[in-house]
Design an enzyme around this catalytic site. Structure first.
Site, short mmCIF file in Angstrom:
data_model
loop_
_atom_site.label_atom_id
_atom_site.label_comp_id
_atom_site.label_asym_id
_atom_site.label_seq_id
_atom_site.Cartn_x
_atom_site.Cartn_y
_atom_site.Cartn_z
N PRO A 94 0.81 -1.23 0.00
CA PRO A 94 0.00 0.00 0.00
C PRO A 94 0.85 1.27 0.00
O PRO A 94 2.06 1.21 0.20
CB PRO A 94 -0.78 -0.11 1.32
CG PRO A 94 0.09 -0.94 2.21
CD PRO A 94 0.81 -1.90 1.31
N LEU A 164 -3.89 -8.95 -13.99
CA LEU A 164 -5.34 -9.24 -13.94
C LEU A 164 -6.09 -8.02 -13.43
O LEU A 164 -5.56 -7.22 -12.66
CB LEU A 164 -5.63 -10.44 -13.04
CG LEU A 164 -5.42 -10.36 -11.52
CD1 LEU A 164 -6.54 -9.64 -10.80
CD2 LEU A 164 -5.27 -11.74 -10.94
N ASN A 225 -0.15 0.36 -15.50
CA ASN A 225 -1.24 0.94 -14.71
C ASN A 225 -1.34 2.44 -14.92
O ASN A 225 -2.44 3.00 -15.00
CB ASN A 225 -1.05 0.61 -13.22
CG ASN A 225 -1.66 -0.75 -12.88
OD1 ASN A 225 -2.23 -1.42 -13.74
ND2 ASN A 225 -1.53 -1.17 -11.63
N CYS A 277 -5.13 -0.16 -6.73
CA CYS A 277 -3.83 -0.05 -7.40
C CYS A 277 -3.54 1.21 -8.21
O CYS A 277 -2.44 1.73 -8.12
CB CYS A 277 -3.63 -1.28 -8.27
SG CYS A 277 -3.45 -2.76 -7.25
P1 NAD Z 1 -4.48 -8.15 -0.60
O1 NAD Z 1 -4.41 -7.13 0.48
O2 NAD Z 1 -5.80 -8.63 -1.09
O3 NAD Z 1 -3.66 -9.45 -0.15
C1 NAD Z 1 -2.39 -9.41 0.43
C2 NAD Z 1 -2.31 -10.52 1.47
O4 NAD Z 1 -0.96 -10.60 1.95
C3 NAD Z 1 -3.18 -10.30 2.71
O5 NAD Z 1 -4.08 -11.37 2.87
C4 NAD Z 1 -2.18 -10.18 3.87
O6 NAD Z 1 -2.65 -10.75 5.08
C5 NAD Z 1 -1.00 -10.97 3.32
N1 NAD Z 1 0.26 -10.64 3.98
C6 NAD Z 1 0.80 -9.42 4.21
N2 NAD Z 1 2.00 -9.55 4.82
C7 NAD Z 1 2.22 -10.87 4.96
C8 NAD Z 1 3.30 -11.62 5.50
N3 NAD Z 1 4.38 -11.01 5.99
N4 NAD Z 1 3.21 -12.96 5.50
C9 NAD Z 1 2.12 -13.58 4.99
N5 NAD Z 1 1.06 -12.93 4.45
C10 NAD Z 1 1.13 -11.58 4.43
O7 NAD Z 1 -3.63 -7.56 -1.80
P2 NAD Z 1 -3.81 -7.87 -3.37
O8 NAD Z 1 -4.93 -7.05 -3.93
O9 NAD Z 1 -3.80 -9.33 -3.58
O10 NAD Z 1 -2.46 -7.23 -3.94
C11 NAD Z 1 -1.21 -7.84 -3.72
C12 NAD Z 1 -0.18 -7.20 -4.63
O11 NAD Z 1 -0.54 -7.44 -6.00
C13 NAD Z 1 -0.07 -5.68 -4.50
O12 NAD Z 1 1.27 -5.31 -4.67
C14 NAD Z 1 -0.91 -5.16 -5.66
O13 NAD Z 1 -0.46 -3.90 -6.10
C15 NAD Z 1 -0.66 -6.20 -6.71
N6 NAD Z 1 -1.74 -6.36 -7.70
C16 NAD Z 1 -3.04 -6.35 -7.30
C17 NAD Z 1 -4.06 -6.56 -8.25
C18 NAD Z 1 -5.51 -6.56 -7.85
O14 NAD Z 1 -6.34 -6.63 -8.74
N7 NAD Z 1 -5.86 -6.50 -6.60
C19 NAD Z 1 -3.71 -6.79 -9.59
C20 NAD Z 1 -2.37 -6.80 -9.95
C21 NAD Z 1 -1.39 -6.59 -9.00
C1 UGA Z 2 -6.24 -2.53 -12.91
C2 UGA Z 2 -5.65 -2.92 -14.26
O1 UGA Z 2 -6.69 -2.91 -15.25
C3 UGA Z 2 -5.01 -4.31 -14.20
O2 UGA Z 2 -4.37 -4.60 -15.42
C4 UGA Z 2 -3.98 -4.32 -13.06
O3 UGA Z 2 -3.43 -5.61 -12.93
C5 UGA Z 2 -4.66 -3.93 -11.77
O4 UGA Z 2 -5.26 -2.62 -11.91
C6 UGA Z 2 -3.71 -3.82 -10.61
O5 UGA Z 2 -2.53 -3.66 -10.78
O6 UGA Z 2 -4.26 -3.87 -9.51
P1 UGA Z 2 -8.49 -3.11 -11.62
O7 UGA Z 2 -8.12 -1.93 -10.79
O8 UGA Z 2 -8.81 -4.38 -10.93
O9 UGA Z 2 -7.30 -3.45 -12.64
O10 UGA Z 2 -9.74 -2.76 -12.55
P2 UGA Z 2 -9.91 -1.83 -13.86
O11 UGA Z 2 -10.81 -2.52 -14.79
O12 UGA Z 2 -8.61 -1.38 -14.38
O13 UGA Z 2 -10.70 -0.58 -13.27
C7 UGA Z 2 -10.07 0.34 -12.39
C8 UGA Z 2 -11.00 1.51 -12.15
O14 UGA Z 2 -11.14 2.31 -13.34
C9 UGA Z 2 -12.42 1.11 -11.75
O15 UGA Z 2 -12.90 1.98 -10.78
C10 UGA Z 2 -13.20 1.26 -13.04
O16 UGA Z 2 -14.57 1.48 -12.85
C11 UGA Z 2 -12.52 2.49 -13.65
N1 UGA Z 2 -12.67 2.59 -15.11
C12 UGA Z 2 -12.16 1.62 -15.92
C13 UGA Z 2 -13.29 3.69 -15.65
O17 UGA Z 2 -13.74 4.59 -14.93
N2 UGA Z 2 -13.41 3.78 -17.02
C14 UGA Z 2 -12.91 2.82 -17.86
O18 UGA Z 2 -13.04 2.97 -19.09
C15 UGA Z 2 -12.27 1.72 -17.29
#
Ligand code: NAD
Ligand code: UGA
Length: 465
Positions: A94, A164, A225, A277
């Site tokens: 974060p 994703l 992103n 993100c």
């Molecule tokens: P999340 O908060 O849903 O999950 C993270 C998990 O890690 C939590 O369950 C937490 O308890 C665990 N954790 C933290 N410290 C730990 C430790 N020391 N040992 C074991 N477990 C631990 O986060 P997320 O959405 O899955 O995102 C994870 C990473 O992936 C971030 O860097 C984010 O930017 C990236 N990412 C997220 C998305 C998305 O769509 N959410 C997409 C692409 C990339």
């Molecule tokens: C985004 C990226 O799309 C992923 O490729 C990336 O892996 C991820 O962040 C990450 O790193 O966490 P996500 O945030 O899950 O994925 O969803 P998006 O579909 O990108 O939407 C993000 C925000 O933008 C949402 O609030 C959505 O409503 C908004 N959005 C999206 C718009 O307002 N307009 C659009 O045309 C598209």
């Protein structure tokens, strides 16, 4: 090198679905997802697949097919590290809320804890895969910690960022546009890269698996992103111009999106982007640029966030202005709380900010969302600094039925583009609302002509009155 056991630290929105797909496609590899959060692991192991900690279309079917076959969820982190040849770090990163870089830099304390833990526990060589989104050059810090903490084992670091999007995660994992793997370019690095390529090759065509050096991979994730968010801020900035000129933002988006160089995706004007993100990653990018003295580059990307904040703010102000500059005691129904449809995730959802602004004006907010729980909504609102508990208790309610939400309300604000909102009986909603009945469509999902015909006062994003 053939991998037989994978450990993934972090059972969140990325760790859970990603490992589920890797396990499903590689029945000969044991995949264990571990976490310090016992509740979360318990939920992943729940017999009732509707109680998984994450709602994602198609996820429960995959979990059903491989959980306790070659996919396991556990809190025994040490044991999982010990027996795995490859360890993914998929913990949260974060924005820092304290100290140097507060409000900008990524907080890497969870990643560092993982590296220390692996270094202390490991009794053999390991490949460490960065799955979390990390600032460029983090792999060097992870390597340094591992090398100094461990007792002489070899650690090869790979960067394998996840692309994703929530709501479409399973599809994105099944048919990814590309899989990106960065590693060092020496023999060890190449062996590690190939081991990970082999895992993805089980279902991803090799031409879609891109291998690069470590730093290109780390930076590409932040860049992807930033580019996506920039498109949303670009179209949102023009939505304001449309409202002043009688141009229609959906028509403009269609016209420019048909230019194959621009393309049609990510041009939906909205109340503003949310999610865990986009904002965090752009702030991180801005911080990195500033740290390197690249102030113009930093300012350029910061503007993407400024426009997003402006968009959320003007949506809230438009509600206030349209309701005759006074909303104290007026009921405003929120349709949607999640940051986008098809997810139960509300992190950084625009709805939170808009609700905060309206509660400040003493409006009564009644919220309906098909997937976000009441507890989560209150937790989100409790985190808004200028809202006290008394206001929350008196002014906010959460209901399970959209018709109940809009009963006797002065306005409906659509914050999330859930498909079910298009199918509602808007005639009935109109009858039960106070008049004039306003709709603030923060996602442009309703047909303006039909809605006006019913009698509503309709305000869309980037639409004239
Ligand atoms: P999340 O908060 O849903 O999950 C993270 C998990 O890690 C939590 O369950 C937490 O308890 C665990 N954790 C933290 N410290 C730990 C430790 N020391 N040992 C074991 N477990 C631990 O986060 P997320 O959405 O899955 O995102 C994870 C990473 O992936 C971030 O860097 C984010 O930017 C990236 N990412 C997220 C998305 C998305 O769509 N959410 C997409 C692409 C990339
Ligand atoms: C985004 C990226 O799309 C992923 O490729 C990336 O892996 C991820 O962040 C990450 O790193 O966490 P996500 O945030 O899950 O994925 O969803 P998006 O579909 O990108 O939407 C993000 C925000 O933008 C949402 O609030 C959505 O409503 C908004 N959005 C999206 C718009 O307002 N307009 C659009 O045309 C598209």
């Amino acid at each position: 090198m053939k991998i037989k056991n994978i450990c993934c630290i972090g059972a969140g929105y990325v760790g859970g679905p990603t490992m589920a797909v890797i396990a499903q496609k590689n029945p000969n590899i044991n995949v264990e997802v571990v976490d310090i959060n016992h509740e979360r692991i318990k939920a992943w192991n729940s017999d009732n697949l509707d109680k998984l900690p994450i709602y994602e279309p198609g996820l429960k079917e995959v979990i059903k097919s491989c959980r306790n076959r070659n996919l396991f969820f556990s809190t025994d982190i040490d044991n999982s590290i010990l027996k795995s040849e490859m360890i993914f770090i998929s913990v949260n990163t974060p924005t820092k809320t304290y100290g140097d870089g507060k409000g900008m830099a990524a907080d890497l304390k969870y990643v560092e804890l993982c590296a220390r833990k692996i270094g202390e526990v490991a009794k053999s060589d390991k490949i460490i895969v960065e799955k979390s989104t990390l600032p460029v050059k983090t792999a060097a810090a992870i390597k340094n910690i591992l090398d100094t903490v461990s007792s002489g084992y070899r650690f090869d670091i790979l960067s394998n960022p996840e692309f994703l999007a929530e709501g479409t995660a399973m599809r994105d994992l099944e048919i990814p546009d590309r899989v990106l793997i960065g590693g060092t370019q020496d023999l060890y690095g190449k062996t590690a890269i190939n081991a990970l390529v082999d895992i993805y090759k089980s279902w991803v065509p090799e031409k879609n698996i891109l291998t690069t050096n470590l730093w290109s991979s780390e930076l590409s994730k932040l860049t992807a992103n930033a580019f996506l968010a920039q498109r949303i801020s670009s179209i949102n900035s023009l939505s304001e111009l449309c409202e002043h000129t009688d141009a229609d933002i959906d028509e403009v988006a269609k016209a420019i999106g048909m230019d194959s160089r621009i393309g049609p995706k990510f041009l939906n004007a909205s109340v503003g982007f949310g999610g865990s993100c986009f904002q965090k990653d752009i702030l991180n990018l801005v911080y990195i640029c500033k740290s390197l003295g690249l102030n113009e580059v930093a300012d350029y990307w910061k503007q993407v966030i400024n426009i997003n904040n402006h968009q959320k703010d003007r949506f809230a102000k438009n509600i206030l202005k349209s309701l005759y500059n006074t909303i104290a005691g007026k009921k405003i129904s929120f349709y949607g709380w999640a940051f986008k449809k098809d997810t139960n995730d509300s992190r950084e959802s625009a709805a939170i900010y808009v609700a905060g602004r309206l509660i400040e004006e003493k409006a009564e907010i009644c919220i309906y969302d098909p997937k976000v729980t009441k507890n989560q909504i209150f937790r989100d609102l409790e985190n808004i600094s200028n809202i006290d508990n008394k206001s929350l208790k008196n002014l906010v309610s959460v209901v399970n039925d959209p018709y109940e939400a809009s009963n006797n309300s002065h306005a409906v604000a659509i914050l999330t583009e859930w498909d079910e909102f298009k199918e509602l009986d808007w005639n009935l909603i109109y009858v039960n609302m106070k008049k004039p009945a306003f709709i603030f469509d923060g996602r442009n999902i309703l047909d303006r002509k039909d809605i006006l015909k019913i009698g509503f006062s309709y305000r869309g994003i980037g639409k004239s009155l």
